[in-house]
Design an enzyme around this catalytic site. Sequence first.
Site, PDB file in Angstrom:
ATOM      1  N   LYS A  54     -17.464  48.487  50.293  1.00  0.00           N
ATOM      2  CA  LYS A  54     -17.999  49.515  50.453  1.00  0.00           C
ATOM      3  C   LYS A  54     -18.805  49.610  51.667  1.00  0.00           C
ATOM      4  O   LYS A  54     -19.271  50.225  52.522  1.00  0.00           O
ATOM      5  CB  LYS A  54     -19.202  49.721  49.069  1.00  0.00           C
ATOM      6  CG  LYS A  54     -17.404  50.271  47.858  1.00  0.00           C
ATOM      7  CD  LYS A  54     -18.360  50.668  47.211  1.00  0.00           C
ATOM      8  CE  LYS A  54     -18.813  49.900  45.898  1.00  0.00           C
ATOM      9  NZ  LYS A  54     -18.951  48.059  45.553  1.00  0.00           N
ATOM     10  N   ARG A  91     -21.527  55.952  39.538  1.00  0.00           N
ATOM     11  CA  ARG A  91     -20.995  54.801  39.216  1.00  0.00           C
ATOM     12  C   ARG A  91     -20.418  54.806  37.421  1.00  0.00           C
ATOM     13  O   ARG A  91     -20.373  54.031  36.834  1.00  0.00           O
ATOM     14  CB  ARG A  91     -21.658  53.226  38.706  1.00  0.00           C
ATOM     15  CG  ARG A  91     -21.392  51.944  40.505  1.00  0.00           C
ATOM     16  CD  ARG A  91     -22.445  51.032  39.841  1.00  0.00           C
ATOM     17  NE  ARG A  91     -22.270  49.837  40.774  1.00  0.00           N
ATOM     18  CZ  ARG A  91     -22.496  49.293  42.400  1.00  0.00           C
ATOM     19  NH1 ARG A  91     -22.913  50.491  42.607  1.00  0.00           N
ATOM     20  NH2 ARG A  91     -22.103  48.341  41.138  1.00  0.00           N
ATOM     21  N   ARG A 117     -18.770  35.518  51.894  1.00  0.00           N
ATOM     22  CA  ARG A 117     -20.337  37.347  52.215  1.00  0.00           C
ATOM     23  C   ARG A 117     -21.598  36.518  52.130  1.00  0.00           C
ATOM     24  O   ARG A 117     -21.821  35.522  51.560  1.00  0.00           O
ATOM     25  CB  ARG A 117     -20.139  38.028  50.474  1.00  0.00           C
ATOM     26  CG  ARG A 117     -22.007  39.318  51.136  1.00  0.00           C
ATOM     27  CD  ARG A 117     -21.373  40.015  50.074  1.00  0.00           C
ATOM     28  NE  ARG A 117     -21.647  40.372  49.110  1.00  0.00           N
ATOM     29  CZ  ARG A 117     -21.193  41.023  48.332  1.00  0.00           C
ATOM     30  NH1 ARG A 117     -21.210  42.461  49.032  1.00  0.00           N
ATOM     31  NH2 ARG A 117     -21.495  41.036  46.871  1.00  0.00           N
ATOM     32  N   ARG A 146     -26.018  36.634  47.773  1.00  0.00           N
ATOM     33  CA  ARG A 146     -26.873  37.587  47.248  1.00  0.00           C
ATOM     34  C   ARG A 146     -26.668  35.989  45.596  1.00  0.00           C
ATOM     35  O   ARG A 146     -25.574  35.792  45.466  1.00  0.00           O
ATOM     36  CB  ARG A 146     -25.699  38.387  46.822  1.00  0.00           C
ATOM     37  CG  ARG A 146     -26.131  39.537  47.339  1.00  0.00           C
ATOM     38  CD  ARG A 146     -25.699  41.082  48.057  1.00  0.00           C
ATOM     39  NE  ARG A 146     -25.173  41.392  46.383  1.00  0.00           N
ATOM     40  CZ  ARG A 146     -24.443  42.826  46.356  1.00  0.00           C
ATOM     41  NH1 ARG A 146     -24.216  43.458  47.851  1.00  0.00           N
ATOM     42  NH2 ARG A 146     -24.220  43.436  45.004  1.00  0.00           N
ATOM     43  N   ARG A 195     -18.821  41.419  37.202  1.00  0.00           N
ATOM     44  CA  ARG A 195     -19.269  43.196  37.843  1.00  0.00           C
ATOM     45  C   ARG A 195     -17.692  43.656  37.060  1.00  0.00           C
ATOM     46  O   ARG A 195     -17.738  44.952  37.994  1.00  0.00           O
ATOM     47  CB  ARG A 195     -19.908  42.428  38.645  1.00  0.00           C
ATOM     48  CG  ARG A 195     -20.872  42.412  38.729  1.00  0.00           C
ATOM     49  CD  ARG A 195     -21.961  41.564  39.745  1.00  0.00           C
ATOM     50  NE  ARG A 195     -21.074  42.130  41.472  1.00  0.00           N
ATOM     51  CZ  ARG A 195     -21.299  41.411  42.991  1.00  0.00           C
ATOM     52  NH1 ARG A 195     -21.663  40.289  42.715  1.00  0.00           N
ATOM     53  NH2 ARG A 195     -21.392  42.651  43.337  1.00  0.00           N
TER      54      ARG A 195
HETATM   55  P1  AP5 Z   1     -18.950  44.656  51.335  1.00  0.00           P
HETATM   56  O1  AP5 Z   1     -19.203  45.368  52.056  1.00  0.00           O
HETATM   57  O2  AP5 Z   1     -20.009  43.849  50.935  1.00  0.00           O
HETATM   58  O3  AP5 Z   1     -18.916  45.042  49.762  1.00  0.00           O
HETATM   59  P2  AP5 Z   1     -19.463  46.055  48.647  1.00  0.00           P
HETATM   60  O4  AP5 Z   1     -18.447  46.327  48.608  1.00  0.00           O
HETATM   61  O5  AP5 Z   1     -20.209  46.323  49.080  1.00  0.00           O
HETATM   62  O6  AP5 Z   1     -19.875  45.484  47.417  1.00  0.00           O
HETATM   63  P3  AP5 Z   1     -21.189  44.452  46.695  1.00  0.00           P
HETATM   64  O7  AP5 Z   1     -20.776  43.576  46.236  1.00  0.00           O
HETATM   65  O8  AP5 Z   1     -22.302  45.471  47.480  1.00  0.00           O
HETATM   66  O9  AP5 Z   1     -20.968  46.161  45.275  1.00  0.00           O
HETATM   67  P4  AP5 Z   1     -21.452  46.131  44.271  1.00  0.00           P
HETATM   68  O10 AP5 Z   1     -21.035  47.038  43.768  1.00  0.00           O
HETATM   69  O11 AP5 Z   1     -21.147  45.743  43.460  1.00  0.00           O
HETATM   70  O12 AP5 Z   1     -23.163  45.981  44.518  1.00  0.00           O
HETATM   71  P5  AP5 Z   1     -24.085  47.069  44.873  1.00  0.00           P
HETATM   72  O13 AP5 Z   1     -25.138  46.508  45.811  1.00  0.00           O
HETATM   73  O14 AP5 Z   1     -23.618  48.564  45.006  1.00  0.00           O
HETATM   74  O15 AP5 Z   1     -17.484  43.154  51.338  1.00  0.00           O
HETATM   75  C1  AP5 Z   1     -17.893  42.277  50.860  1.00  0.00           C
HETATM   76  C2  AP5 Z   1     -17.300  40.986  51.231  1.00  0.00           C
HETATM   77  O16 AP5 Z   1     -16.097  41.030  51.688  1.00  0.00           O
HETATM   78  C3  AP5 Z   1     -18.526  40.673  52.483  1.00  0.00           C
HETATM   79  O17 AP5 Z   1     -19.048  39.599  52.570  1.00  0.00           O
HETATM   80  C4  AP5 Z   1     -17.906  41.388  53.666  1.00  0.00           C
HETATM   81  O18 AP5 Z   1     -17.452  40.820  55.108  1.00  0.00           O
HETATM   82  C5  AP5 Z   1     -15.935  40.799  53.740  1.00  0.00           C
HETATM   83  N1  AP5 Z   1     -15.322  41.938  54.006  1.00  0.00           N
HETATM   84  C6  AP5 Z   1     -14.860  43.379  53.784  1.00  0.00           C
HETATM   85  N2  AP5 Z   1     -14.239  43.523  53.801  1.00  0.00           N
HETATM   86  C7  AP5 Z   1     -13.660  43.453  54.420  1.00  0.00           C
HETATM   87  C8  AP5 Z   1     -11.851  42.714  54.649  1.00  0.00           C
HETATM   88  N3  AP5 Z   1     -11.170  43.999  54.820  1.00  0.00           N
HETATM   89  N4  AP5 Z   1     -10.836  42.068  55.235  1.00  0.00           N
HETATM   90  C9  AP5 Z   1     -11.751  40.611  54.376  1.00  0.00           C
HETATM   91  N5  AP5 Z   1     -13.220  40.567  54.318  1.00  0.00           N
HETATM   92  C10 AP5 Z   1     -14.006  41.353  54.233  1.00  0.00           C
HETATM   93  O19 AP5 Z   1     -24.884  46.790  43.473  1.00  0.00           O
HETATM   94  C11 AP5 Z   1     -25.787  45.771  42.959  1.00  0.00           C
HETATM   95  C12 AP5 Z   1     -26.491  45.909  42.084  1.00  0.00           C
HETATM   96  O20 AP5 Z   1     -26.870  47.259  41.592  1.00  0.00           O
HETATM   97  C13 AP5 Z   1     -25.173  46.849  40.286  1.00  0.00           C
HETATM   98  O21 AP5 Z   1     -24.456  45.057  39.906  1.00  0.00           O
HETATM   99  C14 AP5 Z   1     -26.214  46.838  39.169  1.00  0.00           C
HETATM  100  O22 AP5 Z   1     -26.485  46.648  38.900  1.00  0.00           O
HETATM  101  C15 AP5 Z   1     -26.762  48.039  40.739  1.00  0.00           C
HETATM  102  N6  AP5 Z   1     -25.881  49.365  40.516  1.00  0.00           N
HETATM  103  C16 AP5 Z   1     -26.415  49.724  42.133  1.00  0.00           C
HETATM  104  N7  AP5 Z   1     -26.056  51.127  42.352  1.00  0.00           N
HETATM  105  C17 AP5 Z   1     -25.968  51.249  40.715  1.00  0.00           C
HETATM  106  C18 AP5 Z   1     -25.710  52.471  39.960  1.00  0.00           C
HETATM  107  N8  AP5 Z   1     -25.312  53.437  41.246  1.00  0.00           N
HETATM  108  N9  AP5 Z   1     -25.784  52.533  39.017  1.00  0.00           N
HETATM  109  C19 AP5 Z   1     -26.271  51.294  37.738  1.00  0.00           C
HETATM  110  N10 AP5 Z   1     -26.318  50.417  38.678  1.00  0.00           N
HETATM  111  C20 AP5 Z   1     -26.412  50.681  40.326  1.00  0.00           C
HETATM  112 MG    MG Z   2     -22.552  46.851  49.022  1.00  0.00          MG
END
Ligand code: AP5
Ligand code: MG
Length: 213
Positions: free
Chosen positions: A13, A88, A123, A156, A167
């Site tokens: 994402k 979410r 990552r 992270r 997660r």
């Molecule tokens: P990356 O682009 O980092 O993936 P992502 O989907 O953004 O993963 P996140 O871990 O950020 O998602 P998340 O939803 O758990 O975390 P968030 O920060 O939103 O890609 C991942 C890896 O793969 C990278 O190394 C990238 O280079 C690689 N990659 C990407 N595409 C690729 C491809 N095509 N091929 C190969 N490699 C690839 O949330 C974190 C925490 O915050 C949550 O757990 C929660 O506690 C809180 N939080 C955030 N938002 C909310 C909400 N709305 N409600 C409640 N809690 C929330």
């Molecule tokens: Mg992310």
Amino acid sequence: MKLIIMGAPGAGKGTQAEILSEKLGIPTISTGNILRAAVRDGTPVGRKAKALIEAGSLVSDDVIIGILNERLGHEDCANGYILDGVPRTLAQADMLHAEGVEVDAVIDIDVSDEAIEKRMTGRRTCSGCSATYHVAFNPPATEGVCDHCGGRLTIRKDDLPETVRHRLEVYHAETEPLLDYYEREGKLLRVNGEQSLEATTASILAALEELEI
Ligand code: AP5
Ligand code: MG
């Protein structure tokens, strides 16, 4: 254009949101990035969220709604935005709806749990600007240093394998049901996220073009 990018943790994402933001000239709003900055700065929101984020559990809907209300009021959102990682829960989606936020499309980046567990170990995230890298699939020009701002790349805390598994469970239980919600509204675009980064971007752009927004 107003877009939501959905997908499991690690689906790509953030990576795709950064690319689309540049191509479409609209900002990305990542609640994960905003929360991590709040934790780093020790704000009241950060203090509330820290343990939940590190455990891989969701932060409360109230906190997220507060963050979103504040951020969507900024001037740079006037021509649209990309929501990364929000909504979410059904409560968050209902809140957006109640506030009159009508998105043009919801992009679901589809990646299997097995592929995600492999990706997360590689990552790296910039401690300065939150840009995302992968040691093998998307490496920076200089190891450990961000291409955009020169910041230090970090791992992270919620990328430990057992936290990633939790997660994924939370995603399947709380967030995946939203796909049906947006499908019923005719807004869901499903994209195969197990292709290369570039091919995934091309699939998203092709799907958006078909919408003729
Ligand atoms: P990356 O682009 O980092 O993936 P992502 O989907 O953004 O993963 P996140 O871990 O950020 O998602 P998340 O939803 O758990 O975390 P968030 O920060 O939103 O890609 C991942 C890896 O793969 C990278 O190394 C990238 O280079 C690689 N990659 C990407 N595409 C690729 C491809 N095509 N091929 C190969 N490699 C690839 O949330 C974190 C925490 O915050 C949550 O757990 C929660 O506690 C809180 N939080 C955030 N938002 C909310 C909400 N709305 N409600 C409640 N809690 C929330
Ligand atoms: Mg992310």
